[in-house]
Design a protein around this motif. Structure first.
Motif, PDB file in Angstrom:
ATOM      1  N   TYR A 167      -1.358  -7.013   2.975  1.00  0.00           N
ATOM      2  CA  TYR A 167      -2.148  -6.953   1.746  1.00  0.00           C
ATOM      3  C   TYR A 167      -2.642  -5.528   1.574  1.00  0.00           C
ATOM      4  N   THR A 168      -2.359  -4.968   0.428  1.00  0.00           N
ATOM      5  CA  THR A 168      -2.808  -3.612   0.113  1.00  0.00           C
ATOM      6  C   THR A 168      -3.879  -3.722  -0.962  1.00  0.00           C
ATOM      7  N   ALA A 169      -5.097  -3.402  -0.579  1.00  0.00           N
ATOM      8  CA  ALA A 169      -6.211  -3.448  -1.537  1.00  0.00           C
ATOM      9  C   ALA A 169      -6.301  -2.110  -2.251  1.00  0.00           C
ATOM     10  N   HIS A 170      -6.532  -2.158  -3.531  1.00  0.00           N
ATOM     11  CA  HIS A 170      -6.733  -0.935  -4.321  1.00  0.00           C
ATOM     12  C   HIS A 170      -8.223  -0.802  -4.601  1.00  0.00           C
ATOM     13  N   PRO A 171      -8.773   0.386  -4.379  1.00  0.00           N
ATOM     14  CA  PRO A 171     -10.219   0.550  -4.595  1.00  0.00           C
ATOM     15  C   PRO A 171     -10.559   0.447  -6.083  1.00  0.00           C
ATOM     16  N   PRO A 172     -11.780   0.035  -6.377  1.00  0.00           N
ATOM     17  CA  PRO A 172     -12.179  -0.035  -7.786  1.00  0.00           C
ATOM     18  C   PRO A 172     -12.257   1.365  -8.382  1.00  0.00           C
ATOM     19  N   ARG A 173     -12.038   1.418  -9.675  1.00  0.00           N
ATOM     20  CA  ARG A 173     -12.101   2.706 -10.390  1.00  0.00           C
ATOM     21  C   ARG A 173     -13.367   2.719 -11.230  1.00  0.00           C
TER      22      ARG A 173
END
Length: 186
Positions: A131-137
């Motif tokens: 699982y690759t989480a993307h940080p919030p923008r």
């Protein structure tokens, strides 16, 4: 007898005054403030979930083409080795005539009964889960304040006072004599 008469007139001053005037008119100042609130936009991109079932499926026999071909090649190699070993063993049985066994009959009878199936307890591999989480923008938008000042005014209306002085009557002294200086009785 001579009499000296004196008449005196006093000076008279006439004064007119006008009071001073100070009028003040004010306009209050005005302060206009316009505000624009700050904003914070937050976007959360979806994470990426990857599930690789290849090891799990391979552990119970469902394999991709490459692994299936490798396993078939290994099975073929092992079968060839087992066959060579079996043939060598059968040859050794037939050559051992000193035992008195009828080897060909016994081998034919053994070949009619297939071997019992083997049950193998095998471990099932876990699937590979990534699982690759993307940080919030965060996108902040700054607030804005606009001010507009209208200055107040102070208006003065000043009229100075006046004093008018006028001589209404000038002073004077009148002197005169009455009677005669000659005595008429003598």
């Amino acid at each position: 007898m001579i009499r000296l008469n004196i008449s005196q007139q006093y000076a008279k001053i006439e004064m007119t005054t006008e009071r001073p005037f100070l009028g003040i008119k004010t306009t209050p100042p005005k302060l206009n403030i316009e505000t624009q609130a700050a904003k914070l936009e937050i976007r959360q991109p979806r994470g990426e979930l990857e599930i690789d079932n290849t090891p799990f499926r391979a552990s119970y026999g469902l394999k991709d083409h490459g692994e299936f071909l490798r396993d078939c090649a290994e099975l073929g190699r092992q079968t060839a080795l087992d066959t060579v070993a079996r043939i060598a063993q059968e040859g050794d049985r037939m050559a051992a005539i000193e035992t008195g066994e009828d080897a060909i009959v016994n081998m034919a009878a053994e070949s009619n009964y297939p071997p019992a199936p083997e049950i193998t307890w095998a471990h099932l591999e876990k699937p590979i889960i990534r699982y690759t989480a993307h940080p919030p923008r965060f996108t902040p938008v700054e607030g804005h304040i606009t001010t507009h000042l209208e200055w107040g005014t102070v208006d003065f209306d000043y009229r100075p006072g006046r004093v008018n002085i006028r001589m209404a009557q000038y002073p004077s002294i009148k002197m005169w004599t009455t009677g005669s200086a000659v005595d008429m009785t003598a």
